[in-house]
Design an enzyme around this catalytic site. Structure first.
Site, short mmCIF file in Angstrom:
data_model
loop_
_atom_site.label_atom_id
_atom_site.label_comp_id
_atom_site.label_asym_id
_atom_site.label_seq_id
_atom_site.Cartn_x
_atom_site.Cartn_y
_atom_site.Cartn_z
N GLY A 104 -41.14 40.99 -11.90
CA GLY A 104 -40.33 40.45 -13.00
C GLY A 104 -39.34 39.43 -12.47
O GLY A 104 -38.21 39.32 -12.95
N ALA A 105 -39.78 38.68 -11.46
CA ALA A 105 -38.88 37.78 -10.73
C ALA A 105 -38.35 36.64 -11.58
O ALA A 105 -37.35 36.02 -11.22
CB ALA A 105 -39.61 37.23 -9.51
N LEU A 109 -32.32 39.53 -14.96
CA LEU A 109 -31.79 40.50 -14.02
C LEU A 109 -32.12 40.11 -12.59
O LEU A 109 -31.26 40.18 -11.70
CB LEU A 109 -32.34 41.90 -14.32
N LYS A 111 -32.82 37.10 -11.41
CA LYS A 111 -32.13 35.86 -11.01
C LYS A 111 -30.63 36.05 -10.84
O LYS A 111 -30.04 35.49 -9.92
CB LYS A 111 -32.42 34.77 -12.04
N HIS A 271 -26.97 51.34 -12.00
CA HIS A 271 -26.08 50.52 -11.17
C HIS A 271 -24.63 50.96 -11.23
O HIS A 271 -23.85 50.65 -10.33
CB HIS A 271 -26.22 49.04 -11.55
N LYS A 275 -20.93 51.42 -8.29
CA LYS A 275 -19.60 50.81 -8.43
C LYS A 275 -18.63 51.43 -7.42
O LYS A 275 -18.66 52.62 -7.14
CB LYS A 275 -19.07 51.03 -9.85
N ASP A 328 -28.17 53.43 -24.30
CA ASP A 328 -27.93 52.34 -23.35
C ASP A 328 -26.80 52.64 -22.37
O ASP A 328 -26.86 52.26 -21.20
CB ASP A 328 -27.62 51.05 -24.12
N HIS A 333 -25.02 55.94 -17.85
CA HIS A 333 -23.83 55.56 -17.09
C HIS A 333 -22.73 56.62 -17.19
O HIS A 333 -22.25 57.15 -16.18
CB HIS A 333 -23.27 54.23 -17.60
N ARG A 435 -13.55 46.81 -20.43
CA ARG A 435 -13.01 47.78 -19.48
C ARG A 435 -14.00 48.92 -19.29
O ARG A 435 -14.86 49.19 -20.15
CB ARG A 435 -11.67 48.34 -19.93
#
Length: 585
Positions: A104-105, A109, A111, A271, A275, A328, A333, A435
């Site tokens: 998926g280059a 995401l 790039k 991701h 953090k 999502d 997260h 935030r």
């Protein structure tokens, strides 16, 4: 492809079988949990100690845990052992190569995040000497065209003392491209031929990053495992969220992936776990004596996990409308951060020990009920002479959509440490500011001598610990303090650790840390399949009820603080959202 070799009997206690790369390895070691004569090693060219995120050095192995008695170590003085093994690792590195394929280059995401993260690791000498990067997508591109595309997103943001242009040129020379269909074994066989040509007969370790929609994950994994996996090293696959839409689809995705991969080969990336402040959460708690005794229902009144964005979908609502804010953001997260926050002390920093404790938290949680959830959707709003569009004004969103762009929920953990403590989550788009933070509100001081100085609002006297994940990373503790002067006037002050003031170096991007860990085989910050099952089991009944009853979200203006219902939800548990106070706002 998952290995199909049967390990030896338990009597061979000095060896363990690695399903990742079809070789026998010493059982006890500190370096990535594996050391063998065919494993590659990551050693920076400048010889300073780069470490993976669990603190283990990436360019040395432990001299403890059984290595002293090994044939390799016999006859070597302790002072010479580290240099001895590093020499071995250098020789191994020269005989091996790392091939990273970004599937998926041509997408955003890849790039904006993946290629820049790989360049940052190269710039900091965190990648092995022999590595190549391949982009794979359906778009027809040449090697040079790919390099031109990704060169626009590369920056030497961490340290500009070196020759940035030279570093970029050297990195781009290692980047190549292959165009193909995602479900074509023939195209992946062609990719394999190109990889083998670049690897030049060395031991090959291959990492595939799936930066693609989830509906083609299985096709790519099938083709890659059948036609492009390493024949003599390890093969690993990084999978981006979403991991399904509910318990059933997530379990089916896991089942299909495991037809071709073992669990140890699958790296489910979130991701937010990379953090800096999320990484620091366990350090703050487990390495500071003042916090661990307070980390329970005895002293903590509530915990808040807040995520807000100051922009909407802005032409990219097609994907979002299929998932919504709960899937999502909240189910992955925020819930992952909650599990890290609330877990018991793990036996060690080993990935499995930490993930075991996280699973225990998730399995102890009370199922979410509709009465403990508020959903909202932003509407158009005029502010400062500018018109801001509503969610359904987005051309990529159906006009009758009731997908929530905001959600707040109260969750509870049914165990001895956290019984009765509300864990409040809030996530939304098109809010008044960007935030992400964790707020820990402590209980009121019993028999407070100074309560009359605060009036009737005792919340103003409550201590609060805040971990600001983004932007402007910081940790601060709210305390009560006397204002200098002859009178007795109290003030609420902050003990503040602002990262940009304390640490002048720029904080690495989360993708850099997670890519480095995946290369190292460190799984602590990646999600295990049983974690995923436990997370979905909390949210799936709620999501099905919301969709079955077609509950309409409460509308809130673009750029506001969100729907009023979120404040009523907090008040139900005698809580005030911490991000609505004056000085923090």
């Amino acid at each position: 492809m998952a290995a199909q070799i049967t390990p030896p009997s338990s009597s061979s206690s000095s060896l363990a079988f690695s399903s990742e790369f079809n070789v026998w390895k010493p059982m006890r070691c500190c370096f990535f949990k594996w050391v063998s004569q065919v494993c590659p090693r990551i050693r920076p060219s400048n010889h300073f100690r780069i470490k993976s995120s669990n603190g283990h050095p990436l360019n040395a192995i432990s001299m403890q845990g059984g290595m002293d008695g090994s044939p390799l170590a016999k006859g070597i003085n302790p002072e010479e052992q580290e240099e001895f093994f590093i020499d071995i690792l250098d020789k191994e590195e020269a005989l091996s190569t790392l091939s990273i394929t970004v599937v998926g280059a041509s997408g955003d995401l890849a790039k904006k995040k993946i290629f820049p993260a790989l360049f940052a690791l190269y710039y900091e000498d965190c990648l092995p000497k022999n590595f190549i990067v391949f982009g794979y997508a359906r778009t027809k591109l040449t090697d040079e065209e790919l390099r031109n595309i990704i060169s626009t997103t590369l920056t030497c943001r961490i340290d500009k003392r070196e020759n940035c242009k030279h570093k970029m040129e050297q990195f781009l020379k290692r980047c190549f491209y292959h165009s193909g269909e995602y479900n074509s074994e023939e195209n992946f066989a062609e990719l394999d031929s190109k990889l083998k040509k670049k690897e030049a007969g060395k031991l090959s370790n291959r990492l595939f990053y799936l930066s693609i929609p989830p509906n083609i994950f299985v096709d790519v994994v099938r083709c890659a495992s059948m036609k492009a996996s390493s024949a003599n090293g390890w093969t690993r696959v990084i999978v981006e969220k979403p991991f399904g839409r509910d318990s059933e689809s997530s379990a089916e995705l896991t089942r299909c992936l495991k037809k071709y991969l073992t669990e140890d080969q699958i790296f489910r990336i979130d991701h937010y776990l990379g953090k800096e402040l999320v990484e620091n959460l366990s350090v703050l708690r487990f390495s500071n004596l003042i916090f661990e005794p307070l980390w329970s229902r005895n002293y903590i009144r509530n915990v808040q996990f807040i995520f807000s964005e100051d922009f909407g979908t802005e032409g990219r609502g097609g994907y979002f409308d299929n998932y919504g804010i709960i899937r999502d953001i909240m189910q992955n997260h925020l819930l992952q951060i909650l599990a890290l926050f609330a877990m018991e002390t793990p036996v060690s920093l080993d990935a499995e020990d930490i993930r075991n404790e996280k699973v225990k938290v998730l399995r102890s949680m009370k199922p979410l009920e509709l009465e403990d959830v508020i959903i909202g959707q932003y509407k158009g709003h005029n502010k400062g002479g500018r018109a801001y569009p509503g969610y359904i004004d987005d051309s990529t969103v159906p006009k009758n959509s009731i997908t929530p762009t905001f959600a707040a929920a109260a969750l509870f953990i049914n165990n001895a440490r956290w019984d009765g403590v509300p864990f409040l989550m809030k996530a939304g788009k098109a809010l008044h500011r960007k935030r992400a933070e964790i707020r820990v509100q402590f209980r009121h001081v019993p028999g407070n001598l100074y309560k009359r100085n605060f009036g009737t609002d005792l919340d103003k006297a409550t201590n609060e610990l805040v971990l600001r994940v983004q932007p402007d990373e910081a940790i601060y503790l709210k305390i009560n303090n006397k204002v200098p002067g002859l009178g007795m006037r109290l003030d609420r002050s902050d003990l503040n650790l602002l990262y940009r003031a304390r640490y002048p170096t720029e904080i690495p991007d989360a993708y850099e840390r997670l890519l480095l860990d995946a290369i190292a085989g460190e799984r602590r910050l990646f999600i295990r399949s049983d974690e995923l099952d436990a997370a979905w089991s909390l949210f799936t009944p709620l999501l099905k009820e919301l969709e079955a009853k077609k509950i309409a979200p409460e509308l809130y203006p673009y750029g506001s603080r969100g729907p009023v219902g979120a404040h009523y939800l907090a008040a139900k548990y005698n809580v005030r959202w911490g991000d609505l106070g004056g000085e923090d706002d």
